[in-house]
Design a protein around this motif. Structure first.
Motif: not given
Length: 607
Positions: A171-183, A289-292
């Motif tokens: 459930a926290a994968v977005r918080t733990l991963v996505m912040d490090g990748f941007t456009s 992340v969306g699939a998760v």
């Protein structure tokens, strides 16, 4: 490679405001006066509760948790090993209000899985990140690779201790991963390897599923090539098996990572490739992340449905137990020796101001015909209860039994040939008498004014059935209840009547549901293993509030395997659903009809 400030050797340097607040009063007092927010006390309570829960996740009791409006590390959550401190961003609990958050209560984390997932991740670091990069190597590509590998290694180790925490980490994968990748993140080799180390390594650690990570698998394979990606996968797989305090092995894994990507381990992280396509990694990780999240939502919905079904079953069992207790109480009041007519609660309001009069008009000795009918019924019931003996044939190598010569010759031939004898020439036949099932017959007779013609025949039938049951088997029982607004026992379970109880039908109301409850409890009509029959003698002209509960009781009896016979004498009967209608032109036919149904119920019983 994206920054992952989850495990920091020391907290960041104090800000000017923090240094001002730390001055002693004799040095001039704090330069900045701050007032705690209106919910500060609630967040202190939540932080204390998280501190209390942390030992069950990390196995440590020395870590202090704080909930920050803005974390000092800049990450959603972080762990400071040297200070044994863990911080978490308050925004992760949104949209819940602080007053609604109670981590002390086990299970409350279901309301904020993302925050609990980030908390669990930092607890994994607190439990398993027991090594640090040497100070001289901090800030290098080697340090970045080592911290990257530590992310999935700590979670992999945590899952071995607490596999049930998987869904919170997901459930926290977005918080733990996505912040490090941007456009602005370019799709070069170093960044693609970082994405693989964060996402695909979690797949191999058992946190994510292969179908969820397939989009990223294809993208990084196109950037790195299958051989390089396999090499990196071998490195993070080896890291997953590395001990918590083996800093040398972790640094070697990080060195191998840098060498595979042609990066200088002692130098800074490779600069982003200006020619790399920007935003591609963020887009594909967003798909992962969306699939998760979609899978987690589906699983949460399934858990919710399962919990709702479990709750419904629990409530149904509780309601069933309460109803059984109420039925037992009703049976006790109706069948008690010398009991007066019993008015159920559902009829008390309608019967207020009226005294419940008994429909019983007296008793008489049974006639010769009734005695003969009881004897005939008893013989028929005994015949229906008889079960053929079961025959069991077994073969053996030694007596007892009958010797089969063909088998004996075969056994001798096997011995002569030097083979292990397998023939079994002795045949034993065992015959056992099957158990005889007892009979349970409940009769509910309507004594409202419209059933006046049936009173005398049903009274005769009640005596015949009760007498026959007593003559059939010591465990066979029957009972009869006359019902209108009140319930009156005509015959009672376990008591063979010596006289016929006569009654008249001139009352009002129909308490069939309560009469069925009393007969069910008094005769145990819900339990299989006996010949069970409920007979209802009525024209069925009921009001809705009387018919609906009675239909529910009948449906429950039918579901348990009890036969339900509806005897009707009116030209236009209205039987309730689930009953077998037997319309009689002459009320005198009631006794033979009941006898036939009881015999059929007993014959169909599987003891």
């Amino acid at each position: 490679m994206p920054a992952h400030p989850h495990v920091l050797p020391a907290p960041p340097a104090l800000t000017e405001t923090e240094r001002d607040l730390a001055r002693w009063e004799d040095d001039g007092g704090p330069a900045v006066h701050t007032r705690p927010g209106p919910q500060a006390g609630q967040w202190l309570r939540i932080a204390a509760a998280l501190t209390e829960r942390l030992p069950e996740l990390a196995g440590r009791e020395d870590v202090i948790v704080t909930c920050e409006e803005q974390t000092r590390s800049g990450a959603p959550a972080a762990f400071f090993p040297t200070q044994a401190a863990l911080e978490i961003d308050r925004s992760l609990f949104a949209p819940l209000k602080p007053a609604a958050i109670n981590p002390t209560q086990v299970g409350d984390e279901e309301n904020y899985p993302v925050a609990w997932g980030a908390f669990t991740h930092e607890a994994a670091h607190a439990a398993h990140s027991r090594w640090t990069t040497p100070p001289e190597l901090r800030g290098t590509a080697l340090d970045a690779a080592a911290q990257l590998l530590e992310e999935s290694r700590a979670e992999h180790a945590h899952l071995h201790r607490r596999p049930g925490d998987r869904r919170y980490l997901r459930a926290a994968v977005r918080t733990l991963v996505m912040d490090g990748f941007t456009s602005n993140t370019p799709t070069d080799r170093w960044q693609a390897a970082g994405a693989a180390g964060l996402i695909l390594a979690r797949r191999d650690a058992g946190i994510l599923d292969p179908d969820e990570t397939e989009p990223l698998q294809q993208t990084v394979t196109a950037v790195l090539g299958p051989d390089l990606l396999n090499t990196l996968a071998g490195i993070w797989t080896a890291a997953h098996t590395t001990a918590d305090d083996n800093d040398r092995a972790m640094l070697e894994h990080a060195r191998a990572w840098c060498q595979a990507l042609s990066a200088d381990p002692a130098g800074p992280e490779p600069a982003p490739d200006p020619t790399g396509r920007r935003g591609e990694l963020a887009e594909v990780i967003g798909k992962v992340v969306g699939a998760v999240m979609a899978n987690e939502a589906a699983q949460a919905a399934a858990r919710s449905r399962s919990e709702a079904a479990r709750t419904a079953r629990t409530r149904a069992k509780a309601a069933q137990a309460a109803h059984a207790r109420q039925a037992a109480e009703t049976a006790e009041k109706v069948f008690a020796p010398g009991a007066r007519p019993f008015t159920p609660d559902s009829q008390r309001e309608r019967a207020r101001g009226r005294r419940a009069l008994s429909p019983v008009t007296g008793t008489r000795p049974p006639t010769r015909a009734e005695k003969a009918a009881a004897g005939q019924l008893a013989r028929a019931l005994r015949a229906a209860a008889y079960r053929e003996r079961t025959v069991t044939v077994t073969a053996s190598a030694a007596p007892p039994g009958r010797l089969n010569m063909r088998g004996a010759l075969a056994r001798d031939a096997q011995k002569a040939a030097g083979a292990t004898p397998t023939a079994q020439p002795w045949i034993r036949t065992q015959r056992r008498q099957g158990p005889t099932p007892p009979l349970r017959v409940g009769i509910a007779v309507d004594v409202s004014g419209s059933m006046r013609a049936a009173a005398a025949p049903i009274a005769s039938a009640a005596w015949i059935v009760a007498k026959a049951a007593a003559l059939t088997d010591p465990d066979s029982r029957s009972a009869t209840i006359a019902y209108r607004r009140s319930l009156t026992a005509i015959t009672t379970p376990g008591r063979a009547p010596t006289r016929v109880t006569e009654f008249h039908a001139d009352g009002g109301g129909h308490s069939l549901a309560e009469a069925t409850d009393a007969l069910t409890a008094g005769l145990d009509l819900m339990t299989p293993g006996t010949g069970r029959l409920l007979v209802i003698a009525s024209d069925g002209c009921y009001r809705t509030h009387e018919a609906a509960p009675a239909a529910e009781r009948i449906a429950a009896l039918r579901a348990s395997g009890c036969a339900v016979l509806w005897l009707a004498f009116d030209p236009d009967p209205h039987p309730l659903p689930g009953t077998t209608l037997l319309q009689l032109t002459d009320p005198a036919q009631a006794a033979p009809a009941i006898s036939k149904a009881a015999t059929a119920a007993l014959a169909a019983t599987n003891p």
